[in-house]
Design a protein around this motif. Structure first.
Motif, short mmCIF file in Angstrom:
data_model
loop_
_atom_site.label_atom_id
_atom_site.label_comp_id
_atom_site.label_asym_id
_atom_site.label_seq_id
_atom_site.Cartn_x
_atom_site.Cartn_y
_atom_site.Cartn_z
N ASN A 70 33.48 58.02 83.68
CA ASN A 70 32.33 58.75 83.68
C ASN A 70 32.73 60.37 83.22
OD1 ASN A 70 31.80 56.15 84.12
ND2 ASN A 70 29.62 57.35 85.64
N ASP A 71 34.11 61.06 82.66
CA ASP A 71 34.71 61.96 82.81
C ASP A 71 34.34 62.59 81.19
OD1 ASP A 71 35.61 64.33 81.99
OD2 ASP A 71 37.98 63.93 83.07
N PRO A 72 32.81 63.69 80.89
CA PRO A 72 32.05 64.16 79.84
C PRO A 72 33.44 64.21 78.57
CG PRO A 72 31.33 64.42 81.49
CD PRO A 72 32.19 64.12 82.48
N GLN A 130 35.82 59.75 72.30
CA GLN A 130 35.71 59.26 71.09
C GLN A 130 34.51 59.07 70.50
OE1 GLN A 130 37.38 56.79 73.26
NE2 GLN A 130 37.40 57.79 74.66
N ARG A 131 35.37 59.33 68.83
CA ARG A 131 34.78 59.52 67.82
C ARG A 131 32.83 58.60 68.30
NH1 ARG A 131 37.01 62.86 64.64
NH2 ARG A 131 36.14 62.39 63.17
N GLY A 132 32.65 59.59 67.40
CA GLY A 132 31.00 58.62 66.97
C GLY A 132 30.71 57.86 67.91
N MET A 133 30.74 58.47 69.27
CA MET A 133 29.86 57.84 71.18
C MET A 133 28.57 58.15 70.72
SD MET A 133 30.63 56.47 73.22
CE MET A 133 30.02 56.30 75.33
N VAL A 134 28.10 57.10 70.98
CA VAL A 134 26.49 57.06 70.78
C VAL A 134 26.21 56.70 72.64
CG1 VAL A 134 24.36 55.24 70.29
CG2 VAL A 134 25.97 56.55 68.48
N VAL A 192 26.03 64.35 78.08
CA VAL A 192 27.40 65.48 77.70
C VAL A 192 28.49 65.24 76.80
CG1 VAL A 192 28.02 67.55 78.29
CG2 VAL A 192 26.09 67.12 79.25
N GLY A 193 28.89 63.64 77.06
CA GLY A 193 29.67 63.27 76.48
C GLY A 193 29.72 63.13 75.00
N ALA A 194 28.90 62.08 75.21
CA ALA A 194 28.61 61.74 73.88
C ALA A 194 27.57 62.71 72.82
CB ALA A 194 27.29 61.05 74.10
#
Length: 296
Positions: free
Chosen positions: A159-161, A167-171, A206-208
């Protein structure tokens, strides 16, 4: 560097057609002479400035567009506020998501759906499935037992943003109890009482959103059958869990938020995500909030 006179700049600017969008620096670095030349040369235009100071033209035909409202924009008669995290201002465009193969999973938890994708050959077998915990059927647990494809990690890592953003292209796909016309989502409270924790929703949004090519979706039904109420409301009465996701998705359609100003966002939510039975009510609320004019 090429130096031009004010007259030469006006001449060049006068060649602009339609309603051009002109982006200039904000804060205390606004090129006011250039803005003045623009205002004399172009009848109608969109002026995009972050944290605009006093001096922005307020005449008819000038739209003050910004992701961060400054003192010179707060009372502008044609303010166009585009909600956006400032760390994403250069990337505030929404590209249509396309069908993909070789899917990868980085998640807080998953269930039988990932196993279904694995069995259909949709997953990338060169990359482990990253998760913190799993809940599902006995068939899923049998598949997990001793399976090196799945890498269990601590929640503070999954869960670390910052790690999610790598992660490229993260959805990211999360759900909510309610969403409102401002694109806010309530995923934790009903009538002021805690219904569930918001969990990793804010982390993954936030991460995505900071992942290269990434997007974040809030997915929910437009109507709650048990409570018999719309899940799209004018404005949240309960605590806001998250905001500024890419889009809100219901069985009615997809309401795109990222890259749209607040009026366009409200229109998208009403016309594409809300249940038809409440759209008139939501349109009236949008008018009351000053969100009823998505075009200029």
């Amino acid at each position: 560097m090429k130096t031009v006179t004010t007259a030469q700049l006006r001449s060049r600017l006068s060649m602009l057609q339609g309603r051009p969008r002109v982006v200039v620096s904000g804060n205390l670095a606004t090129p006011w002479k250039a803005v003045e030349a623009l205002d004399h040369a172009v009848p109608t235009y969109i002026l995009n400035i972050l944290n605009g100071a006093e001096g922005i033209p307020t005449r008819e035909g000038v739209i003050a567009e910004t992701c961060f409202v400054g003192a010179g924009q707060r009372h502008h008669p044609a303010l166009s506020y585009v909600p956006c995290r400032l760390s994403m201002v250069p990337d505030a465009t929404l590209a249509a998501l396309r069908d993909r193969k070789d899917l990868r999973v980085w998640t807080e938890m998953f269930s039988d759906g990932v196993l279904d994708l694995e069995e259909r050959g949709a997953m990338d077998h060169t990359t482990p499935i990253i998760t913190s915990f799993v809940a599902g059927s006995q068939r899923l647990y049998d598949w997990l037992d001793g399976n090196r494809r799945v890498l269990m990690q601590r929640t503070e890592r999954t869960n670390d943003p910052a790690l999610i953003a790598r992660q490229r292209g993260m959805v990211s796909i999360n759900t909510a109890l309610q969403v409102d016309l401002f694109g806010q989502a309530n995923a934790s409270r009903i009538n002021g009482r805690i219904h569930s924790g918001f969990g990793g929703q804010t982390d993954f949004i936030v991460g995505a959103m900071h992942s290269p090519g990434g997007h974040s979706f809030i997915a929910l039904r437009s109507w709650h059958p048990k409570a018999d109420v719309s899940t799209v409301v004018p404005r949240l009465a309960d605590t806001t869990t998250s905001f500024q996701q890419s889009a809100i998705v219901t069985e009615q359609g997809i309401a795109f938020l990222l890259g749209n100003d607040e009026k366009q966002q409200a229109t998208e939510i009403i016309e594409k995500a809300a249940h038809p039975d409440v759209r008139d009510e939501l349109r009236s609320a949008a008018a009351e909030f000053g969100l009823d004019n998505p075009t200029y």
